[in-house]
Write an enzyme that holds these catalytic residues in place. Structure first.
Site, PDB file in Angstrom:
ATOM      1  N   TYR A  40       0.792  -1.101   0.066  1.00 13.30           N
ATOM      2  CA  TYR A  40      -0.133   0.179  -0.007  1.00 13.30           C
ATOM      3  C   TYR A  40       0.895   1.410  -0.096  1.00 13.30           C
ATOM      4  O   TYR A  40       0.243   2.290   0.027  1.00 13.30           O
ATOM      5  CB  TYR A  40      -1.044   0.084   1.191  1.00 13.30           C
ATOM      6  CG  TYR A  40      -1.872  -1.233   1.209  1.00 13.30           C
ATOM      7  CD1 TYR A  40      -2.697  -1.525   0.299  1.00 13.30           C
ATOM      8  CD2 TYR A  40      -1.779  -2.101   2.187  1.00 13.30           C
ATOM      9  CE1 TYR A  40      -3.425  -2.786   0.333  1.00 13.30           C
ATOM     10  CE2 TYR A  40      -2.588  -3.132   2.237  1.00 13.30           C
ATOM     11  CZ  TYR A  40      -3.248  -3.567   1.562  1.00 13.30           C
ATOM     12  OH  TYR A  40      -4.175  -4.544   1.349  1.00 13.30           O
ATOM     13  N   SER A 111      -3.830  -7.191   7.775  1.00 10.81           N
ATOM     14  CA  SER A 111      -4.689  -7.273   6.497  1.00 10.81           C
ATOM     15  C   SER A 111      -3.721  -8.121   5.692  1.00 10.81           C
ATOM     16  O   SER A 111      -3.106  -9.209   5.845  1.00 10.81           O
ATOM     17  CB  SER A 111      -5.314  -6.316   6.079  1.00 10.81           C
ATOM     18  OG  SER A 111      -6.187  -6.443   4.877  1.00 10.81           O
ATOM     19  N   TYR A 112      -3.265  -7.589   4.473  1.00 15.33           N
ATOM     20  CA  TYR A 112      -2.435  -8.126   3.277  1.00 15.33           C
ATOM     21  C   TYR A 112      -1.296  -8.388   4.012  1.00 15.33           C
ATOM     22  O   TYR A 112      -0.352  -9.361   3.918  1.00 15.33           O
ATOM     23  CB  TYR A 112      -2.193  -7.311   2.230  1.00 15.33           C
ATOM     24  CG  TYR A 112      -1.398  -7.927   0.932  1.00 15.33           C
ATOM     25  CD1 TYR A 112      -2.252  -8.461  -0.022  1.00 15.33           C
ATOM     26  CD2 TYR A 112       0.061  -7.881   1.189  1.00 15.33           C
ATOM     27  CE1 TYR A 112      -1.288  -8.906  -1.174  1.00 15.33           C
ATOM     28  CE2 TYR A 112       0.585  -8.498   0.223  1.00 15.33           C
ATOM     29  CZ  TYR A 112      -0.131  -9.057  -0.902  1.00 15.33           C
ATOM     30  OH  TYR A 112       0.816  -9.598  -1.954  1.00 15.33           O
ATOM     31  N   HIS A 282     -12.580  -3.251  10.018  1.00 12.44           N
ATOM     32  CA  HIS A 282     -10.955  -3.321   9.410  1.00 12.44           C
ATOM     33  C   HIS A 282     -10.240  -2.281   9.536  1.00 12.44           C
ATOM     34  O   HIS A 282      -8.892  -2.244   9.728  1.00 12.44           O
ATOM     35  CB  HIS A 282     -11.113  -4.105   7.927  1.00 12.44           C
ATOM     36  CG  HIS A 282      -9.974  -4.537   7.557  1.00 12.44           C
ATOM     37  ND1 HIS A 282      -9.564  -5.750   7.828  1.00 12.44           N
ATOM     38  CD2 HIS A 282      -9.020  -4.027   6.393  1.00 12.44           C
ATOM     39  CE1 HIS A 282      -8.353  -6.136   7.132  1.00 12.44           C
ATOM     40  NE2 HIS A 282      -8.242  -5.052   6.258  1.00 12.44           N
TER      41      HIS A 282
END
Length: 556
Positions: A40, A111-112, A282
């Site tokens: 990101y 997350s990722y 999230h």
């Protein structure tokens, strides 16, 4: 003063150069290293929210934040997940060898970049000593790509679009006109998700991905190359990770059950595992979630007077990476936020062994009772499910385009629909705590060759406002048309006290769009289906087919 080195190169085993920002505390060290690898942008607010590198450096950690392969400053082609295991291994070894490092590396992120930690850990670099994967999945077929057999369309489309901007900027780096045109087109489609953009068909071969020539989150590739799914699958491999872990999740996070499943699997493997679960989504770790203010104690910067969550993580890393009392095997804490009473509670286990599975039965007249149906209740409830007019997503554990807010939201508009069945208890005479995994058992029939069943648990307050707590879906691919069958809907987990005077409610329907793709009721594969048909649905609750919800009730 913290020393910051930007875009430090590290060569992977195949010659591809990835780049990282390195933050070093004042002095000469040696220091333990905290590593985060994400797609990101290594200076984005997403990483700072989970790992403030300056705060970590002040606590005596060297921090390495790396752009993953094919993203931003790093070389290579962007293929979600494909290279994270090998690149993670190579990067851990490199980070441990940096001047000033004490040779011990811990990983952190969500997350990722929670999953990149698991992949690196599975590769077993010897310098990796601890992992802190937050808000991430365990099995991609349970929350990332699919859920109960339905496509996780909401997260898959919006995430792929958001990741597409950097792809297009690289592709058109020397073509300004092409760059402006392609990015403008992508932004137009991204903006359209709040209206009807998710409705393109076929859902399993989403047209916009081909239109923009973008890598997608992985659902489509995993159908073409099933073996590739292992590149981001943790389920079934926890025994291979002999490291302490610190899991963080949220009751309204799209990967909430994955966090819990990762924790329980590590505990079963005999590893030290810590778990913190708040009332969070999230991307929101504050106290105002959806329509509900859970009180400032819920905020991750306060944690009920325990201090900042990030400082709790730093303290844990001190013990696991050095200069602190080391963790003993099989130790670890469980800290749960119990909604309703809005309090943090320390436990020693998950799931709670004292919770008792308690059946609440769907009854005639929209009732929900502890008593099973009587022999006189024979007529099923019926509704019509039209995929071209699906039940809209309102709240929940989602990660969709910004138009679709996650968390607990007023369900009035959903419950007013004719294709949503509602079953409600009488006002409770005493508090009822539900902590654990929830499931619905539905005896149901359809006249279609395939359909979906969705169940949702709600809390109805003393003013009659119904707000969602948790839900789930199951896709029936080969229905015996017109024949009742038993279907179990996994509604994942929660922790909430239904207060005295409140009522417990269950919704039953056949869609939740665009969080999950619509079943078109034809039985055609999702990769090619574009034609829909209306389905006539029946839900049974007689003495031989007792539809019910099973709640893990914690005795007072």
């Amino acid at each position: 003063m913290t020393e910051i080195q930007l875009d430090v190169p590290v060569e992977m085993r195949d010659g591809t150069v990835l780049r990282a920002d390195v933050y070093s505390p004042a002095g000469t060290g040696p220091w333990p290293v905290l590593l985060s690898r994400l797609p990101y942008g290594k200076q984005s607010a997403l990483v700072i929210g989970l790992l403030d590198p300056l705060a970590a450096a002040r606590r005596g950690f060297m921090v390495v934040i790396q752009d993953t392969r094919g993203r931003f400053a790093s070389e290579g082609e962007w293929e979600p997940f494909t290279h994270e295991e090998s690149d993670g291994y190579d990067t851990v070894r490199w980070a441990a060898s940096l001047p000033g490092s004490n040779g011990s590396v811990g990983t952190i992120g969500g997350s990722y970049f929670g999953n990149t930690q698991w992949m690196a850990a599975l590769a077993k670099p010897p310098e990796l000593k601890a992992i802190a994967p937050m808000i991430t999945w365990c099995d991609p077929e349970d929350g990332l790509w699919t859920r109960g057999g339905a496509i996780e369309l909401g997260v898959g489309v919006s995430w792929s679009f958001m990741m597409g901007a950097d792809v297009l900027m690289r592709r058109h780096a020397t073509d300004l006109e092409g760059l402006v045109s392609s990015v403008s087109s992508l932004v137009q489609d991204l903006d359209g998700l709040g209206r009807d953009g998710y409705a393109e068909l076929p859902a399993g071969q989403f047209p916009a991905f081909a239109r923009h020539d973008l890598p997608e989150l992985g659902y489509e590739r995993s159908r073409r190359e099933p073996e590739w799914a292992q590149s981001c699958t943790v389920a079934g491999r926890h025994d291979e990770v002999d490291l302490p872990s610190f899991q963080v999740g949220g009751w309204f996070d799209v990967f909430s059950q994955g966090t819990l499943d990762n924790f329980t699997a590590m505990r079963r493997a005999g590893r030290s595992a810590t778990l913190v679960v708040g009332p969070w989504t999230h991307t929101n770790f504050r106290n105002m979630v959806g329509d509900v203010d859970f009180g400032f104690a819920a905020n991750s910067d306060f944690m009920g007077m325990r201090g900042r969550l990030q400082d709790m993580l730093f303290d844990w890393f001190r013990r696991t990476l050095g200069e602190g009392e080391p963790l003993e095997p099989d130790t670890g804490n469980v800290l749960l936020f119990v909604m309703g009473v809005n309090q943090w509670r320390e436990e020693t286990e998950w799931p709670l062994s004292r919770a008792v599975d308690t059946e609440f039965h769907l009854r005639e007249g929209g009732r929900l009772t502890l008593e099973p149906p009587s022999t006189s209740e024979q007529q099923p409830e019926e509704f019509t499910y039209d995929p071209m007019d699906p039940v809209p997503t309102v709240g929940g554990a989602g990660l969709l385009a910004d138009a679709f807010r996650p968390g607990p939201l007023d369900q009035a508009a959903v419950e007013a629909r004719k294709d949503v069945l509602v079953f409600t208890t009488e006002p409770l005479t005493e508090d009822v705590e539900v902590t654990g995994r929830v499931r619905a058992v539905l005896f149901a029939a359809t006249d279609a060759p395939s359909t979906d069943w969705v169940a949702r648990l709600c809390d109805v307050d003393e003013h009659g406002v119904s707000r969602n707590v948790t839900d789930g879906i199951v896709r029936v691919r080969e229905a015996s048309q017109g024949e009742p069958a038993e279907h179990v809907v996994d509604m994942w987990s929660t922790s909430i006290v239904f207060r005295a005077g409140h009522r417990i409610r269950v919704q039953v329907t056949s869609s939740n769009f665009p969080r999950w793709d619509r079943n078109l009721n034809t039985g055609e594969p999702e990769e090619s289906a574009t034609t829909a048909r209306v389905a006539r649905q029946q839900v049974f609750y007689d003495s031989t087919r007792p539809s019910r919800i099973v709640l893990p009730v914690v005795p007072a």
